[in-house]
Design a protein around this motif. Structure first.
Motif, PDB file in Angstrom:
ATOM      1  N   VAL A  50      44.279  28.882  48.769  1.00  0.00           N
ATOM      2  CA  VAL A  50      44.109  29.500  47.457  1.00  0.00           C
ATOM      3  C   VAL A  50      42.639  29.898  47.362  1.00  0.00           C
ATOM      4  CG1 VAL A  50      44.272  29.213  44.966  1.00  0.00           C
ATOM      5  CG2 VAL A  50      45.932  28.066  46.460  1.00  0.00           C
ATOM      6  N   VAL A  53      42.146  31.742  41.709  1.00  0.00           N
ATOM      7  CA  VAL A  53      43.328  31.673  40.846  1.00  0.00           C
ATOM      8  C   VAL A  53      42.889  31.549  39.398  1.00  0.00           C
ATOM      9  CG1 VAL A  53      43.554  29.151  41.027  1.00  0.00           C
ATOM     10  CG2 VAL A  53      45.586  30.539  40.525  1.00  0.00           C
ATOM     11  N   ALA A  62      46.416  35.254  41.510  1.00  0.00           N
ATOM     12  CA  ALA A  62      45.922  34.422  42.605  1.00  0.00           C
ATOM     13  C   ALA A  62      45.641  35.283  43.825  1.00  0.00           C
ATOM     14  CB  ALA A  62      46.946  33.351  42.968  1.00  0.00           C
TER      15      ALA A  62
END
Length: 179
Positions: A50, A53, A62
């Motif tokens: 990730v 986000v 994201a």
């Protein structure tokens, strides 16, 4: 009707917008821990990074990077949505159903954009971090708790006062095309 084609690149980096079916809902922020757990469970099943986000009441943005030789971002979103939905059902949250019996929590599709280069990446990170201000949820980026902005600040990538106050303060476009 034009057939939409997704760009599957093994190890690719992608920007996503994923939205609840009910755009007036607050379920994502009201159950932020369940959403965080859904991401973590999915990452343990099917790894991904990730990169940035932001979670807003009814949608999230994201940037995810997939492992080399893997381009199945759709499967990951299916699992994230499924884990989150299962948690809400287990917590006895009343969720609407479609006529065929499927849950009507999420919009069926999601928006995806393949990140092309460092400039494209930076522009989308800015868009993600500025989004709560754009939606008038807060006046300053640092005031929205559900954002990777705080990680970027703690890592020294961005200053805590990045983008200033209302309207961006610094006059930035923050990921959107100028009109």
């Amino acid at each position: 009707m034009v057939k939409y084609r997704r760009n599957f690149i093994p190890g690719g980096t992608y920007f996503f917008t994923v939205t609840l079916a009910d755009r007036r809902s607050n379920l994502l922020v009201d159950h932020i821990d369940a959403l965080r757990n859904a991401f973590n469970a999915t990452r343990s099943e099917r790894p991904f990074a990730v990169d940035a986000v932001v979670v807003l009441p009814d949608h999230l943005h994201a940037i995810l990077t997939l492992p080399p030789n893997d381009s199945d971002f759709a499967g990951r979103w299916r699992r994230i949505k499924g884990h989150f939905s299962s948690h809400l059902l287990a917590a006895s949250i009343d969720l609407k159903r479609r006529p065929n019996g499927d849950l009507a929590l999420w919009q069926r599709r999601f928006w995806e954009h393949t990140i092309r280069d460092e400039s494209d990446f930076a522009q989308h990170v800015d868009y993600i971090h500025f989004n709560p201000v754009k939606h008038a949820l807060v006046q300053r980026v640092c005031d929205w708790p559900h954002s990777s902005f705080h990680r970027y600040v703690s890592e020294g990538v961005l200053p805590v006062d990045w983008a200033g106050g209302v309207g961006g303060g610094e006059g930035g476009v923050f990921g959107e095309r100028p009109e």
